[in-house]
Structure formats: C-alpha cells, structure tokens
Design an enzyme around this catalytic site. Structure first.
Site, PDB file in Angstrom:
ATOM      1  N   ASP A 222       0.827  -1.325   0.162  1.00  0.00           N
ATOM      2  CA  ASP A 222      -0.048   0.047  -0.239  1.00  0.00           C
ATOM      3  C   ASP A 222       1.133   1.164  -0.096  1.00  0.00           C
ATOM      4  OD1 ASP A 222      -2.234   1.709   0.324  1.00  0.00           O
ATOM      5  OD2 ASP A 222      -3.294   0.290   1.406  1.00  0.00           O
ATOM      6  N   HIS A 245       2.251   2.157  -3.188  1.00  0.00           N
ATOM      7  CA  HIS A 245       1.194   2.996  -3.763  1.00  0.00           C
ATOM      8  C   HIS A 245       1.833   4.571  -3.589  1.00  0.00           C
ATOM      9  CE1 HIS A 245      -2.463   0.281  -3.372  1.00  0.00           C
ATOM     10  NE2 HIS A 245      -1.362  -0.210  -4.072  1.00  0.00           N
TER      11      HIS A 245
END
Ligand SMILES: *[C@@H]1O[C@H](CO)[C@@H](O)[C@H](O)[C@H]1NC(C)=O
Ligand SMILES: *[C@@H]1O[C@H](CO)[C@@H](O)[C@H](O)[C@H]1NC(C)=O
Ligand SMILES: *[C@@H]1O[C@H](CO)[C@@H](O)[C@H](O)[C@H]1NC(C)=O
Ligand SMILES: *[C@@H]1O[C@H](CO)[C@@H](O)[C@H](O)[C@H]1NC(C)=O
Ligand SMILES: *[C@@H]1O[C@H](CO)[C@@H](O)[C@H](O)[C@H]1NC(C)=O
Ligand SMILES: *[C@@H]1O[C@H](CO)[C@@H](O)[C@H](O)[C@H]1NC(C)=O
Ligand SMILES: *[C@@H]1O[C@H](CO)[C@@H](O)[C@H](O)[C@H]1NC(C)=O
Ligand SMILES: *[C@@H]1O[C@H](CO)[C@@H](O)[C@H](O)[C@H]1NC(C)=O
Length: 414
Positions: A222, A245
């Site tokens: 993430d 991310h």
C-alpha cells in the site's frame, strides 16, 4: 556550618539510604531474558516484556530495554505505556515475531508505545508481523467485511523520539503508525511486504507535528508513506519507495470534520514500480466543514516505471462506484521541482482538483517524465480546476500556464 558542608552531609546520608537522587542519570539495562522471556520463537513472552518495561519505565536514569541479539521471541499485542521517569531506549537486537493468527491479538496493534517522552527505538533487529496467513482476510477486493489487521508498531502521543535501524517485514496491517506525536525522527528503517499484500502501508502519520523520515527503504503493498489530517511539518528525504502506492497525502475528506494538513517536504527520493508516485488524494464526499491541505514541496525525485508519477486526485474512489460531490478540501501551494524518470502510463501528470475549490498555486518546475520505453507516443499532462504555473523544462508539455507571471497586457485583455 557552611551551606556546602551541610549539603555534603545530606548527599552522603542520601547515598547511604540509596536515595533515588543517586540513580539520576545512571544508565541501567533491562534484558527481557532476565524477566523470564523464552527465546524459542513460539512461547508468548508478552508478560516478561511487560515486566521488564515496567521496571525500566520506573528507572530514573537512562533505561535501556534489551531484546538480545540472536534470539527470537513471540509476543502478542503489547502496550508499552508511559509516562516514564527517565529517558527510554528500546533496543531490539534480536527478532520479534507476532502471533500468526490475527484473531489471537488482544488489540488492533501488535507493539504499541503510548505517552512516552524521550524514546529511542533501535537496535538493528527485526519485527516480523507474520502477515502471510492473515492477508486474505484483509483484502477488501475479496472480502467486503475486510477487518483492519494489527499494526506492527504504533506510537500514540509520543514526544521527542528517534526510531532508527530497524527492519519490519510482512506486517499484517500497516507497518508503522504515528498518531498524536511530536518531534519524532525515523531513519534507516527497512520496511518490506509483498507488493500485492493488502493495506500493508509503510508509515502512516496522523495528527502529528515535526516528523522526519530519512534514509529508509520501503517496499510494501500500500502507501509507502501516508499522511493524514492534522499532520504538519514533515520532512521526508532519501527514501526509496516501491513496490507500493507511493508517497501519499491522504486520503482526505472522508470524515465530517478534519484538521488542516500542511508543510510537507519530500526530497531526494526514488520511487520505483509503484502505482502512484507523489500523490494527494481526497474523496469527493460530503463533509460538514471545509478543510485545507497546503504547502507541499516535492523536489529531486526519480520515478522509475511509476504508473501515476505526479497526481492530485480530488475524486479518489478506490472501490467504485462512488457518488461524487465536489471535495471541500482546499489544496494550495504545491511545488513539484526536478522530477524525472519514466511513467508507466501515458498520463504522467494528473492534476484533478475540486470544481468547488480549485487548487491554488500549483507549480511545476523542471519536469522530465517519459512514457515507458518502446511506446510510440509521449507522456501527457492533465489539468482540471487548477491554478498555477510551469517553469523550466516541461516534459510532458505542461497543462499549466507556462509564462508566469502573465504579461502585463494579458491581464487586461478580454
Ligand atoms: C525529556 O527531555 C526533555 C528535554 O530534554 C526534558 O525536559 C524532560 O525532563 C525529559 N523527560 C524524561 C521523562 O526524561
Ligand atoms: C529531527 O531531525 C531534525 C533535523 O535533523 C532536528 O532538527 C531535530 O532536532 C530532530 N528531532 C529529534 C526529536 O531528534
Ligand atoms: C531491506 O530488506 C529486504 C528484505 O528483507 C532486503 O531484500 C533488502 O536488501 C533490504 N534493504 C536494505 C537497504 O537494507
Ligand atoms: C525539516 O527541515 C527544515 C528545513 O531544513 C528544518 O528546519 C526542520 O528542523 C526539519 N524538521 C524535521 C522534523 O526534520
Ligand atoms: C540522495 O539519496 C541517495 C540514496 O537514496 C543518496 O545516496 C544521496 O547521497 C542523496 N543525495 C543527497 C544530496 O542527499
Ligand atoms: C513496470 O511496472 C509494471 C507493473 O506496474 C510491470 O508489469 C512492468 O514489467 C514494469 N516495466 C519495467 C520496464 O520494469
Ligand atoms: C501559500 O503561500 C503563500 C505565499 O508563501 C502564503 O502567503 C499563503 O499563506 C499560503 N497558503 C496557505 C494556505 O498556507
Ligand atoms: C515526443 O516529443 C518529442 C520532443 O518533444 C517530439 O520530437 C516527438 O515528435 C514527440 N512524439 C510524438 C509521437 O508525439
């Protein structure tokens, strides 16, 4: 009798009585082995750790809590709470393992520091969250009730802290969360979890001020770093991020009432193979109040095969469908300077702002992002509802006004 002479007698008397004054400033080590911890990697040693912490926290000098080198301990959810009487050093030299089964956790955190001032966490050791078995439960794409899984290390209301030389692998949920903290520097941290592990954010920061993150390597499933409302004065430098991310501000604008987020500097970083590079994301969601996100500088950043290298997305919607209303988060003063490398998608620069509150003073300076290699076409930039200007090299051609300030005449024409 002179005052000094009198004080000397007091000192002598106090040292004979082992008065606490004597221990002031004296360092002492608190080794978990001496409190009954069992280094077999499977027996729950939480109780021994808590006992060692309790004594260390009562020590009036510098207390060093030690997890010895070459040893593996399993501990369950554990809260190391202050306030403590002296400076605390938490030395993780060995390996800590979390329980495998997420339902075995007593709280939503694994290792939690709370209300501790003057804390150092270090030691070249490893935090092994043992997330592999738990991740499928936490995947919102597969399980609509995806519960939040335990955070590997969480700091709540900690002030004046240094966290450095640690390794965190395979967290179940986020690796590190910093909430309500002030004056904290994180450096030389190596965070890793597979690129497809769900919600394994690297470092999440909320309601905290004056935080530094430097010289660290973050590879996860993430956000490498996510900054949430109330975060102010954060410096991020010399971080290598990816997979993951990217380095994110947000997501913002989902709760009714959010604190201002401001003053983030991201410098000299490498972002590699991530879905996003430097990202600001806000939901297009009904909020009770307007809020602000402002004063961000992104400088000297190398993007290596990043799908969305530069992105402001005020219509963030990770799991469609979403009902869009204009975001009430006002974004302003965002500078992107000297950002180069390759974009994994054609649109290398996306500035998609709120139509109710357009972004203000967004500056693109010396941008050089190409669209992959072997593609016949250049990268592009997309702007909507954004005020700002472009300076220096612009590849892709900027969608912001590039002659700034505007010539005197153009202001008055039309
Ligand atoms: C923490 O450090 C501050 C500033 O150095 C000092 O004033 C304070 O007494 C320290 N607190 C503890 C618990 O050591
Ligand atoms: C964090 O680093 C900054 C910059 O090097 C320094 O000014 C600050 O005192 C440090 N804070 C702590 C808590 O170590
Ligand atoms: C960080 O840890 C990963 C996985 O354990 C390892 O492959 C990598 O070499 C480490 N990186 C650094 C900079 O220490
Ligand atoms: C952030 O950087 C600024 C400018 O270099 C410096 O004054 C400040 O102390 C830094 N803060 C932290 C927490 O690193
Ligand atoms: C930038 O970061 C790289 C590694 O990430 C480091 O080797 C280099 O010294 C840094 N440069 C500056 C000017 O700090
Ligand atoms: C770029 O990243 C994508 C995944 O985001 C990957 O499939 C592709 O192989 C990468 N390309 C290169 C050249 O590394
Ligand atoms: C944006 O920057 C300008 C100029 O430095 C400053 O006056 C203004 O207060 C900043 N806006 C916010 C919301 O901080
Ligand atoms: C890509 O950009 C370069 C330099 O700006 C230009 O020469 C070239 O024609 C462009 N290619 C395409 C397919 O637009």
């Amino acid at each position: 009798m002179s005052l000094t002479f009198f004080l000397c007698w007091v000192c002598l008397l106090m040292s004979l009585l082992q008065c606490p004054v004597e221990s002031q400033g004296r360092p002492k080590f608190f080794n978990v082995m001496e409190y009954g911890a069992i280094a077999d990697g499977t027996t729950d040693s939480s109780e021994a750790f808590l006992k060692a912490w309790k004594e260390a926290c009562e020590w009036k000098g510098r207390a060093t809590f030690v997890v010895p080198l070459g040893k593996i301990f399993m501990v369950n959810s554990i809260m190391f709470e202050g306030s403590c009487k002296g400076q605390m050093v938490f030395l993780i030299r060995g390996i800590l393992k979390a329980p495998t089964d997420p339902s075995k956790f007593l709280t939503e955190n694994w290792i939690n520091f709370r209300y501790v001032d003057n804390l150092t966490v270090s030691g070249d050791g490893t935090l092994d969250g043992q997330g592999k078995v738990a991740w499928p439960y936490n995947d919102c794409r597969k399980n609509p009730h995806c519960p939040a899984l335990p955070v590997t290390m969480r700091f709540d209301f900690v002030r004046n802290a240094r966290v450095h030389h640690l390794r965190s692998i395979d967290s179940k949920g986020a690796h590190f969360i910093i909430f309500g903290c002030q004056d904290m520097n994180i450096s030389n941290i190596n965070i890793s979890a597979p690129g497809d592990s769900p919600n394994t954010d690297g470092i999440k920061i909320g309601s905290s001020q004056r935080i530094g993150i430097a010289h660290s390597n973050i590879a996860t499933g993430d956000d490498c770093i996510a900054m949430l409302p109330g975060t102010r004065e954060v410096n991020i430098s010399d971080v290598v991020c990816g997979p993951g991310h990217g380095i994110s501000i947000g997501s913002l604008g989902k709760s009714g009432d959010e604190d201002v987020l401001s003053g983030i500097v991201v410098k000299n970083c490498t972002i590699r193979g991530t879905s996003d590079g430097v990202r600001i994301k806000t939901w297009a969601y009904p909020m009770l109040k307007d809020t602000e996100a402002s004063n961000f500088v992104y400088e000297d950043i190398f993007m290596d095969n990043v799908s969305n290298p530069i992105i402001i997305d005020q219509q963030y919607c990770p799991v469609p469908p979403c009902k869009f209303v204009p975001s009430r988060v006002q974004i302003s003063n965002v500078t992107y300077k000297n950002i180069w490398g390759s974009s994994g998608s054609k649109v290398a620069v996306t500035l998609r702002c709120s139509w109710k509150r357009p972004c203000n003073n967004v500056v693109l300076e010396d941008i050089d992002l190409s669209y992959g290699s072997g593609y016949d076409g250049n990268a592009t930039a997309l702007c909507s509802h954004v005020n700002g200007h472009a300076l220096g090299k612009q590849n892709p051609p900027s969608c912001l006004q590039s002659n700034w300030p505007p010539p005197f005449s153009s202001k008055f024409l039309g």
